[in-house]
Motif scaffolding. Structure first.
Motif, mmCIF file in Angstrom:
data_model
loop_
_atom_site.group_PDB
_atom_site.id
_atom_site.type_symbol
_atom_site.label_atom_id
_atom_site.label_comp_id
_atom_site.label_asym_id
_atom_site.label_seq_id
_atom_site.Cartn_x
_atom_site.Cartn_y
_atom_site.Cartn_z
ATOM 1 N N GLU A 1 16.891 -6.533 -20.710
ATOM 2 C CA GLU A 1 17.796 -6.017 -19.686
ATOM 3 C C GLU A 1 19.054 -6.867 -19.577
ATOM 4 N N TYR A 2 19.545 -7.299 -20.686
ATOM 5 C CA TYR A 2 20.743 -8.137 -20.701
ATOM 6 C C TYR A 2 21.869 -7.340 -21.318
ATOM 7 N N ASN A 3 22.925 -7.081 -20.552
ATOM 8 C CA ASN A 3 24.025 -6.250 -21.009
ATOM 9 C C ASN A 3 25.307 -7.082 -21.043
ATOM 10 N N LEU A 4 25.772 -7.357 -22.245
ATOM 11 C CA LEU A 4 26.963 -8.182 -22.389
ATOM 12 C C LEU A 4 28.184 -7.547 -21.728
ATOM 13 N N SER A 5 28.230 -6.236 -21.732
ATOM 14 C CA SER A 5 29.405 -5.549 -21.199
ATOM 15 C C SER A 5 29.504 -5.676 -19.682
ATOM 16 N N HIS B 1 20.821 -16.287 -10.606
ATOM 17 C CA HIS B 1 20.297 -17.165 -11.652
ATOM 18 C C HIS B 1 19.290 -16.393 -12.502
ATOM 19 N N GLU B 2 19.268 -16.711 -13.783
ATOM 20 C CA GLU B 2 18.292 -16.091 -14.677
ATOM 21 C C GLU B 2 17.863 -17.123 -15.717
ATOM 22 N N ASN C 1 25.223 -16.101 -12.734
ATOM 23 C CA ASN C 1 26.189 -15.001 -12.554
ATOM 24 C C ASN C 1 26.543 -14.330 -13.877
ATOM 25 N N GLY C 2 25.529 -14.151 -14.727
ATOM 26 C CA GLY C 2 25.723 -13.444 -15.988
ATOM 27 C C GLY C 2 26.353 -14.252 -17.091
ATOM 28 N N ASN C 3 26.691 -15.522 -16.812
ATOM 29 C CA ASN C 3 27.311 -16.370 -17.825
ATOM 30 C C ASN C 3 26.309 -17.394 -18.346
ATOM 31 N N PHE C 4 26.354 -17.632 -19.644
ATOM 32 C CA PHE C 4 25.436 -18.587 -20.257
ATOM 33 C C PHE C 4 25.801 -20.003 -19.841
ATOM 34 N N ILE C 5 24.756 -20.770 -19.432
ATOM 35 C CA ILE C 5 24.965 -22.144 -18.996
ATOM 36 C C ILE C 5 24.473 -23.142 -20.036
ATOM 37 N N VAL D 1 11.211 -13.582 -18.361
ATOM 38 C CA VAL D 1 12.493 -13.601 -17.674
ATOM 39 C C VAL D 1 12.244 -13.912 -16.200
ATOM 40 N N ILE D 2 12.784 -15.025 -15.721
ATOM 41 C CA ILE D 2 12.657 -15.414 -14.322
ATOM 42 C C ILE D 2 14.015 -15.214 -13.654
ATOM 43 N N LYS D 3 14.057 -14.331 -12.659
ATOM 44 C CA LYS D 3 15.310 -14.000 -11.993
ATOM 45 C C LYS D 3 15.288 -14.510 -10.553
ATOM 46 N N ASP D 4 16.380 -15.057 -10.086
ATOM 47 C CA ASP D 4 16.510 -15.592 -8.729
ATOM 48 C C ASP D 4 17.834 -15.119 -8.161
ATOM 49 N N ASN D 5 17.763 -14.202 -7.185
ATOM 50 C CA ASN D 5 18.969 -13.626 -6.600
ATOM 51 C C ASN D 5 18.848 -13.657 -5.077
#
Length: 381
Positions: free
Chosen positions: A265-269, A281-282, A295-299, A321-325
């Motif tokens: 579920e990762y959409n570059l666009s 965070h992901e 925020n969708g940017n690679f860290i 996939v661990i998501k934190d929002n």
């Protein structure tokens, strides 16, 4: 063709056919193995890196541009080879002539014009230094009329054997016929050597115009031979076959990358439409690697640590996939990358949420413990 030439041709055909078969088998086996590794997920980490890291994505565009450029250059070179090959065949069927309008290019197949023979004193007397080496390609221009023919011109003409020769005019007779001789020879071409009597104007193809491509003719001579024809056809086949399997490999990479992005579920666009007012965070864990996004940017990317294995059953093949929002957390585990995404979610989602709560609860407890220890240290000081 003599018996020796026929045998040589047969041997050449057998050798080149064997080469093509071996080449096909090796490259087919090589690329099928690469495709198999991609489909089995052995290259997933590299594909993920190329898909989700912004710098890697830009790099992949450069690679794509490089691939396109390489392919264009390759096909251009192939086109030049084919054009040169076809020109050589046309030249062969036209007695070593390559027509270019009123001019023609002729391959020099002998050394009869290569050196100055001492018997030909007129060469030194008139400083005639336009000798031609074997395998040179020379330009020949047609005479407009017989009056243009001059003594000591280097001309191309047809012999009585219908073969094209390039020699020098050494005598012009009163009946407007000519006598020719190669600069390396001490005998003229008349009296039955190349033609009976003298050379008539009708048999003259044209005059050497000074255009000369040194040694290039050796390729034309080779391409005109039976061995050369078979070799070029084999090379063209191998290049097309290589390109075919390479395209299949590239297609497998694209399909696998798209499948990974879809399952994660990762959409570059969507990067540009991220709401930065919300902290998102992901963490992606797969095959011993951990990717951190904000925020969708690679860290960052790092190796998986023991502390990351809380409530994760299988990190060798699972995609976690661990998501934190805004404290609204969810965790989705996909055991098999080939499984349909929706079916996997239905099977795993109900069992995962309890584990996720425990995971973040332990994380919060750990952070509170660290804060208390820091407060106690401050009080003691």
């Amino acid at each position: 063709m003599s018996n020796v030439e026929i045998i040589a041709l047969i041997v050449t055909i057998i050798c080149l056919l064997s080469f093509c078969l071996v080449f096909t088998f090796l490259f087919r086996h090589y690329y099928l193995n690469l495709i198999k590794e991609v489909n089995e997920g052995k290259e997933d980490i590299d594909l993920i890196d190329s898909a989700i890291i912004e710098e890697e994505e830009k790099k992949s565009k450069k690679k794509k541009a490089l691939k396109i450029t390489t392919k264009v250059v390759g096909y251009t070179l192939l086109g030049i080879v084919i054009l040169f090959f076809l020109s050589s065949l046309v030249s062969k069927f036209m007695n070593d002539k390559i027509l270019l309008g009123d001019s023609t290019m002729i391959v020099i197949a002998s050394g009869s014009m290569q050196e100055r023979n001492e018997a030909n004193t007129y060469l030194d007397e008139f400083n005639l230094d336009n000798q031609i080496n074997t395998y040179d390609i020379v330009g020949i221009t047609k005479y407009k009329s017989i009056e243009e023919v001059k003594l000591y011109d280097v001309i191309a003409f047809k012999g009585d054997d219908n073969v094209t020769y390039v020699h020098r005019i050494i005598d012009i007779k009163s009946d407007n016929t000519f006598v020719t001789r190669g600069d390396s020879n001490n005998l003229s071409d008349n009296d039955g050597r190349l033609y009976k009597g003298n050379l008539s104007y009708e048999k003259i193809i044209g005059k050497y115009n000074g255009t000369r491509l040194k040694t290039v003719g050796i390729f034309v001579v080779f391409l005109q031979s039976n061995s050369g024809i078979i070799t070029v056809i084999s090379i063209i086949y191998c290049m097309l076959m290589f390109d075919h399997f390479r395209n299949k490999y590239d297609k497998a990479i694209v399909e696998r990358t798209n499948k990974l992005i879809e399952l994660l579920e990762y959409n570059l666009s969507e990067h540009k439409s991220v709401d930065f007012s919300t902290k998102y965070h992901e963490t992606l864990i797969y095959k011993g690697n951990k990717y951190i996004f904000e925020n969708g940017n690679f860290i960052s990317k790092s190796d998986l640590e023991e502390s990351d294995l809380v409530n994760i059953e299988d990190t060798s093949s699972s995609i976690v996939v661990i998501k934190d929002n805004n404290d609204d957390s969810s965790n989705i585990t996909i055991k098999n990358i080939e499984t349909n995404k929706e079916d996997t979610f239905k099977e795993k989602k109900s069992n995962v949420f309890s584990k996720i709560k425990d995971f973040f609860k332990k994380k919060e407890n750990k952070e509170e413990k660290i804060e208390k220890e820091n407060d106690n240290d401050n009080l003691s000081n």
